[in-house]
Design an enzyme around this catalytic site. Structure first.
Site: not given
Length: 273
Positions: A50, A110, A135
């Site tokens: 992680d 994005s 997000y």
């Protein structure tokens, strides 16, 4: 030999990159939190953990020349679902890269980092970021990391604002935002090989209805091969509802979800530049 790390290697985009981008003479290190299905023909190193664990991030970047960062939560949700993977994990990765002397980090950002711009606005990449969701905000944070670590720590940053990564476009919006697997792979290869300090490019194909200019990518050598328009006839009649933020804002559903703003005022303001 050049060693390249890719995080998020078990995801849909990561698997395509692993299949299309590697070249002979490179050593690829693939990372994820869960077991990654091996890519045929690619002899890779695998590391699992992680990125929220800084010690893991530090070991992950040891001996690495370039990083392709595709890990993170790819969906909108509560802050608790996004902060650990998209903010803490990203911050740890860049810090680990800097401490290990990594040359460059490619970041899978994005289109949702700019999703509140109207569909009537043509972006050139120099605009202020306007995220359309929580997000999207985490992607803005990642882009800020790329800028900071390039300027202050000399870790080259290559931001790819990925559009709609699908086999083919599925909606009117995706005729503008679509990116094919081979075009995205070409952008990743460009980020690995080109000479730059810090760049932000749009991860889209050569779409006739694109809302984004991609001049910086073209200047670096990007030559997209695909166009969403080739699939337009398969979608049937298409029209926008001028009163629906999903249709009128570039972020589509992400921009429209929970929208309580003044859409008319927003569109008028941007029409004035």
């Amino acid at each position: 030999m050049r060693r390249i790390l890719m995080t998020g290697a078990g995801g849909v985009i990561g698997r395509e990159i692993a299949r299309r981008v590697p070249r002979e003479g490179e050593i690829w290190r693939l990372s994820g939190r869960k077991e990654i299905e091996p890519t045929e023909g690619l002899a890779a190193e695998y590391m699992y953990g992680d990125l929220a664990d800084f010690d893991f991030a530090l070991s992950l970047c040891e001996g690495v020349d370039a990083v392709i960062h595709m890990a993170g939560n790819p969906k909108e949700g509560p802050w608790d679902n996004l902060l650990t993977s998209n903010v803490v994990g990203a911050a740890n990765l860049w810090e680990a890269a800097a401490q290990n002397g990594v040359d460059r980090v490619l970041y899978g950002s994005s289109n949702h980092a700019l999703g509140m711009y109207p569909t009537t606005v043509k972006l050139d990449g120099s605009e202020p970021l306007r995220p359309d969701s929580r997000y999207g905000v985490t992607k803005v944070f990642g882009e800020a990391l790329a800028s900071l670590y390039a300027d202050k720590y000399n870790v080259k940053g290559f931001v790819i604002r990925i559009g709609s990564f699908q086999e083919k476009p599925r909606s009117l919006r995706e005729l503008s935002t679509w990116v094919s697997a081979r075009d995205l792979a070409a952008l990743v290869r460009l980020g690995l090989d080109a000479d730059y300090h810090h760049e932000a490019v749009f991860g889209i194909s050569a779409n006739s209805r694109s809302w984004c200019g991609n001049e910086r990518a073209f200047a670096l050598g990007y030559r997209p091969q695909d166009n969403a328009e080739d699939f337009a006839d398969l979608l049937g009649p298409l029209a926008r509802d001028p009163e629906n933020p999903v249709d009128m804002l570039q972020g589509g559903g992400s921009a429209g979800k929970e929208f309580r703003g003044d859409l008319e005022g927003l569109l008028k303001r941007d029409a004035k530049g």
